[in-house]
Write a protein that holds these residues in place. Structure first.
Motif, mmCIF file in Angstrom:
data_model
loop_
_atom_site.group_PDB
_atom_site.id
_atom_site.type_symbol
_atom_site.label_atom_id
_atom_site.label_comp_id
_atom_site.label_asym_id
_atom_site.label_seq_id
_atom_site.Cartn_x
_atom_site.Cartn_y
_atom_site.Cartn_z
ATOM 1 N N VAL A 1 38.810 37.892 41.552
ATOM 2 C CA VAL A 1 38.001 38.897 40.866
ATOM 3 C C VAL A 1 38.953 39.861 40.175
ATOM 4 N N GLY B 1 43.947 30.055 43.141
ATOM 5 C CA GLY B 1 42.497 29.858 43.119
ATOM 6 C C GLY B 1 41.773 30.998 42.427
ATOM 7 N N PRO B 2 40.440 31.023 42.569
ATOM 8 C CA PRO B 2 39.628 32.032 41.887
ATOM 9 C C PRO B 2 39.933 33.438 42.386
ATOM 10 N N CYS C 1 36.927 35.923 26.973
ATOM 11 C CA CYS C 1 35.735 35.188 27.379
ATOM 12 C C CYS C 1 35.191 34.437 26.177
ATOM 13 N N GLU D 1 48.829 27.871 41.966
ATOM 14 C CA GLU D 1 47.478 28.199 41.532
ATOM 15 C C GLU D 1 46.693 28.663 42.750
ATOM 16 N N ARG E 1 33.438 31.747 30.332
ATOM 17 C CA ARG E 1 34.733 31.431 30.944
ATOM 18 C C ARG E 1 35.700 32.550 30.627
ATOM 19 N N VAL F 1 34.882 37.293 37.475
ATOM 20 C CA VAL F 1 35.549 36.293 38.307
ATOM 21 C C VAL F 1 36.263 35.323 37.379
ATOM 22 N N CYS F 2 37.502 35.070 37.679
ATOM 23 C CA CYS F 2 38.294 34.114 36.899
ATOM 24 C C CYS F 2 38.631 32.936 37.807
ATOM 25 N N GLN F 3 38.370 31.748 37.330
ATOM 26 C CA GLN F 3 38.603 30.547 38.132
ATOM 27 C C GLN F 3 40.051 30.085 38.111
ATOM 28 N N CYS F 4 40.834 30.604 37.180
ATOM 29 C CA CYS F 4 42.206 30.117 37.073
ATOM 30 C C CYS F 4 43.204 31.265 37.106
#
Length: 121
Positions: A86, A83-84, A43, A81, A2, A67-70
């Motif tokens: 790069v 979204g995801p 991470c 927010e 993450r 890739v970051c989801q937040c």
């Protein structure tokens, strides 16, 4: 793994919001942006060792991407927010890599945090 981007330096509030708006608009439309807010990436390790992870820990400055989801932005008091996304930096360094490598060697790296920041500050 993450990943979370963090920011530690902040310009003045009004200027910060103008910059955030300039970052958010093209990002929401799916374009690439440069952001002064993303100063490091963190991470959480799962404890699995790999040649790729060892290269990150044992090499000097190197390109990093993921890739970051937040992503959270605050504009005019509103929380967005988009979204995801790069992220990429051409020369990042790993902080405290010797400690992380030793934990991997001992099989105790699960849950530890790997932090990377730009090599040029």
């Amino acid at each position: 793994m993450r990943a979370v981007l963090s920011r530690s330096r902040r310009p003045g509030r009004e200027r910060s919001e103008r910059i955030a708006l300039r970052v958010a608009r093209p990002l929401i439309d799916g374009h690439c942006v440069i952001s002064p807010f993303a100063l490091s990436v963190h991470c959480t390790l799962d404890g699995q060792d790999s040649p790729t992870l060892r290269a990150v820990l044992e090499s000097g400055p190197q390109p990093v991407h993921g890739v970051c989801q937040c992503l959270a932005l605050t504009l005019a008091g509103r929380h967005l927010e988009p979204g995801p996304f790069v992220f990429f930096h051409p020369r990042a360094v790993t902080e405290d890599s010797a400690r992380l490598a030793a934990a991997l060697d001992a099989g105790q790296a699960a849950g530890m945090q790997l932090s990377m920041r730009p090599a040029d500050g």
